[in-house]
Design an enzyme around this catalytic site. Structure first.
Site, short mmCIF file in Angstrom:
data_model
loop_
_atom_site.label_atom_id
_atom_site.label_comp_id
_atom_site.label_asym_id
_atom_site.label_seq_id
_atom_site.Cartn_x
_atom_site.Cartn_y
_atom_site.Cartn_z
N ASN A 17 0.90 -1.17 0.00
CA ASN A 17 0.00 0.00 0.00
C ASN A 17 0.93 1.22 0.00
OD1 ASN A 17 -2.51 1.22 2.37
ND2 ASN A 17 -2.27 1.67 0.22
N GLN A 50 -2.15 6.72 -1.65
CA GLN A 50 -2.51 7.90 -0.86
C GLN A 50 -1.32 8.87 -0.80
OE1 GLN A 50 -3.39 4.86 0.87
NE2 GLN A 50 -5.59 5.01 0.51
N CYS A 77 -5.32 6.30 8.17
CA CYS A 77 -4.71 5.30 7.29
C CYS A 77 -3.68 4.54 8.10
CB CYS A 77 -4.07 5.97 6.07
SG CYS A 77 -3.30 4.77 4.94
N GLY A 78 -3.94 3.29 8.37
CA GLY A 78 -3.07 2.50 9.22
C GLY A 78 -1.71 2.23 8.62
N ASN A 152 -12.04 5.84 10.31
CA ASN A 152 -12.78 5.96 9.06
C ASN A 152 -13.77 4.79 8.98
OD1 ASN A 152 -10.98 3.88 8.56
ND2 ASN A 152 -9.95 4.85 6.85
N HIS A 154 -15.97 1.49 7.92
CA HIS A 154 -15.74 0.19 7.28
C HIS A 154 -16.99 -0.68 7.37
CE1 HIS A 154 -11.33 0.24 6.60
NE2 HIS A 154 -11.39 1.18 7.53
N GLU A 203 -10.82 -0.04 -1.04
CA GLU A 203 -10.58 1.12 -0.21
C GLU A 203 -11.28 2.35 -0.78
OE1 GLU A 203 -6.76 3.10 2.09
OE2 GLU A 203 -6.53 1.25 0.94
N CYS A 212 -4.66 -2.77 3.54
CA CYS A 212 -5.34 -1.63 4.16
C CYS A 212 -5.25 -1.82 5.67
CB CYS A 212 -6.81 -1.56 3.71
SG CYS A 212 -7.76 -0.22 4.50
N GLY A 213 -4.49 -0.94 6.32
CA GLY A 213 -4.28 -1.08 7.76
C GLY A 213 -5.54 -0.88 8.57
N THR A 214 -6.33 0.16 8.23
CA THR A 214 -7.56 0.36 8.98
C THR A 214 -8.56 -0.75 8.69
OG1 THR A 214 -8.46 1.84 7.27
CG2 THR A 214 -7.28 2.88 9.12
N GLY A 215 -8.53 -1.29 7.45
CA GLY A 215 -9.40 -2.42 7.14
C GLY A 215 -9.05 -3.64 7.97
#
Length: 269
Positions: A17, A50, A77-78, A152, A154, A203, A212-215
């Protein structure tokens, strides 16, 4: 917008990512949606999932702003946060639109305290009140998602085989559904054991990404909260693995790698 002044940048990635990181703490860099899109363009710009802008903060060690590849803003964003941890070094606290988070650089990676997840319908946010533990909606074979906000929004779908889901087709439909007034990140996960799952993510504002870290955080939380998994959870993404630790009532800790690829200077963007 017209191209701005030249700027220096770092190209970094977390599990594939990838990010353009601009450190504007000492010298301001003007940024808006159009310029972020131009920089993120993989044919005519630098290219990234990003763009990350680091600025001074009055309340933390730095202020971080995340721009998606389409120019839209992301609250959190993780994977980028681990990259920022590597740039700042040691322990730090950074201000994001999703809240202040704590970073610890560790070897070739980092641990990030992502804060506490939120489950209330209006914190996701959703368009109307509904039980976020089982949303009564479906898109083809994807049904009854769990909604979690980890800075954010999900939506998480647990499926028999994440690789069999046409996420490139269903992802944008779900992302832009009227149920999600601020759009949503779409996660499809398969439980392999109580402490391991496989995940693919569409994303918001970026499309299919290798990680995706937050995912990973949101999906691990959803799996733990629904009794499908136990903390810590290893989340296997197409780009590699993250380890997510969370207990109900606590904050989420994400551990994984971060890589610095090169430093450059951009002109004409």
């Amino acid at each position: 917008m017209a191209s701005g002044a030249p700027f220096r940048f770092h190209k970094m990635h977390g599990l594939g990512n990838d990010f353009v990181v601009i450190d504007a703490r000492e010298s301001a860099v003007a940024m808006d949606a159009a310029r972020a899109r131009a920089i993120a363009d993989r044919r005519e710009g630098i290219g990234c999932d990003q763009l990350v802008l680091i600025e001074p903060s009055a309340t933390a060690d730095a202020k971080i702003t995340f721009f998606n590849a389409d120019g839209s803003l992301a609250e959190s964003c993780g994977n980028a946060s681990r990259c920022i941890a590597q740039l700042l070094g040691g322990e730090s606290r950074v201000e994001t639109a999703g809240g202040v988070i704590a970073l610890i650089a560790e070897g070739e990676g980092a641990t990030v305290d992502m804060g506490a997840p939120r489950f209330d319908w209006d914190a996701i946010p959703l368009a109307y009140p509904v039980d976020t533990a089982v949303l009564p909606v479906a898109w083809d074979e994807l049904e009854a998602p769990i909604a979690v906000n980890v800075g954010n929004p999900h939506a998480i779908f647990f499926v028999p085989d994440t690789d069999a889901v046409a996420l490139d087709r269903l992802g944008p439909l779900i992302e832009h559904d009227a149920l999600f007034p601020e759009r949503v990140n779409v996660n499809v996960a398969t439980i392999e054991s109580p402490q391991r799952l496989r995940l693919r993510v569409w994303e918001r504002g970026a499309g299919l990404t290798r990680a995706c870290g937050t995912g990973a955080c949101a999906t691990a939380v959803a799996a733990i909260r629904s009794g499908r998994a136990h903390s810590p959870v290893t989340v296997a993404l197409p780009g590699g693995e993250l380890v997510i630790a969370w207990a109900p009532g606590g904050t989420i800790r994400m551990t994984g790698p971060a890589a610095h690829v090169f430093t450059g200077e951009a002109r004409g963007l």
